[in-house]
Design a protein around this motif. Structure first.
Motif, PDB file in Angstrom:
ATOM      1  N   SER A   1      -3.900  -6.697  -2.975  1.00  0.00           N
ATOM      2  CA  SER A   1      -3.784  -5.591  -3.938  1.00  0.00           C
ATOM      3  C   SER A   1      -4.527  -4.354  -3.434  1.00  0.00           C
ATOM      4  O   SER A   1      -4.022  -3.230  -3.548  1.00  0.00           O
ATOM      5  CB  SER A   1      -4.334  -6.016  -5.297  1.00  0.00           C
TER       6      SER A   1
ATOM      7  N   ASP B   1      -2.485  -2.821  -0.751  1.00  0.00           N
ATOM      8  CA  ASP B   1      -1.376  -2.063  -1.359  1.00  0.00           C
ATOM      9  C   ASP B   1      -1.838  -0.685  -1.802  1.00  0.00           C
ATOM     10  O   ASP B   1      -1.159   0.317  -1.575  1.00  0.00           O
ATOM     11  CB  ASP B   1      -0.805  -2.820  -2.561  1.00  0.00           C
ATOM     12  N   LYS B   2      -3.001  -0.635  -2.454  1.00  0.00           N
ATOM     13  CA  LYS B   2      -3.550   0.649  -2.908  1.00  0.00           C
ATOM     14  C   LYS B   2      -3.846   1.564  -1.729  1.00  0.00           C
ATOM     15  O   LYS B   2      -3.583   2.772  -1.780  1.00  0.00           O
ATOM     16  CB  LYS B   2      -4.822   0.427  -3.723  1.00  0.00           C
TER      17      LYS B   2
ATOM     18  N   ARG C   1       4.273 -11.031  -0.048  1.00  0.00           N
ATOM     19  CA  ARG C   1       3.697  -9.678  -0.141  1.00  0.00           C
ATOM     20  C   ARG C   1       3.239  -9.206   1.231  1.00  0.00           C
ATOM     21  O   ARG C   1       3.460  -8.053   1.615  1.00  0.00           O
ATOM     22  CB  ARG C   1       2.520  -9.666  -1.105  1.00  0.00           C
TER      23      ARG C   1
ATOM     24  N   GLN D   1       4.512  -6.029   3.468  1.00  0.00           N
ATOM     25  CA  GLN D   1       3.618  -4.997   3.991  1.00  0.00           C
ATOM     26  C   GLN D   1       3.808  -4.843   5.497  1.00  0.00           C
ATOM     27  O   GLN D   1       3.859  -3.719   6.008  1.00  0.00           O
ATOM     28  CB  GLN D   1       2.163  -5.337   3.677  1.00  0.00           C
TER      29      GLN D   1
END
Length: 131
Positions: free
Chosen positions: A27, A30-31, A84, A88
């Motif tokens: 997460s 991702d940010k 995920r 990415q």
């Protein structure tokens, strides 16, 4: 059914904490990708790599102790984390390919005047006559 290791710790909870750590790192990565901050991306990537390595060690230790470190829920969470991560990676590869294409347009490769036209020069023709 919760498995207990010799130290009295709940193995499922411990492994759940490792999976949660992996999810948290993803997460944060991702940010960092969303902000486009290269330093943050590098930092979060390193932290994710460290978290993955620590988790792998914990999973292997649990297996060596004869315990089942991953139940069905943790396996599915890890599969989602893997998806995920693959997404990415694909985004990074697409961005890298785009940058490469842009750089090739901006800086086209030039043939060297010394060696690039060797087959066309009078010297090359003369050398080929002796071959």
């Amino acid at each position: 059914m919760a498995q207990v290791n010799p130290f009295g710790e709940d193995v499922s909870a411990e492994m759940g904490a490792h999976v949660a750590g992996i999810e948290a790192r993803l997460s944060e990565l991702d940010k960092a990708f969303a902000t486009g901050d290269g330093d943050a991306i590098a930092q979060q990537s390193q932290q994710l790599q460290r978290t993955l390595a620590e988790s792998l060690v914990a999973f292997r230790k649990a297996e060596q102790a004869g315990l089942q470190p991953l139940d069905g829920e943790l396996r599915s969470r890890l599969k989602l984390a893997q998806a995920r991560l693959l997404a990415q990676q694909a985004a990074v590869h697409r961005a890298n390919a785009s940058i490469d294409r842009t750089l090739k347009v901006l800086f086209p490769t030039e043939e060297s005047s010394t060696y690039g036209n060797l087959g066309q020069s009078p010297i090359a023709k003369a050398l080929n006559a002796y071959r």
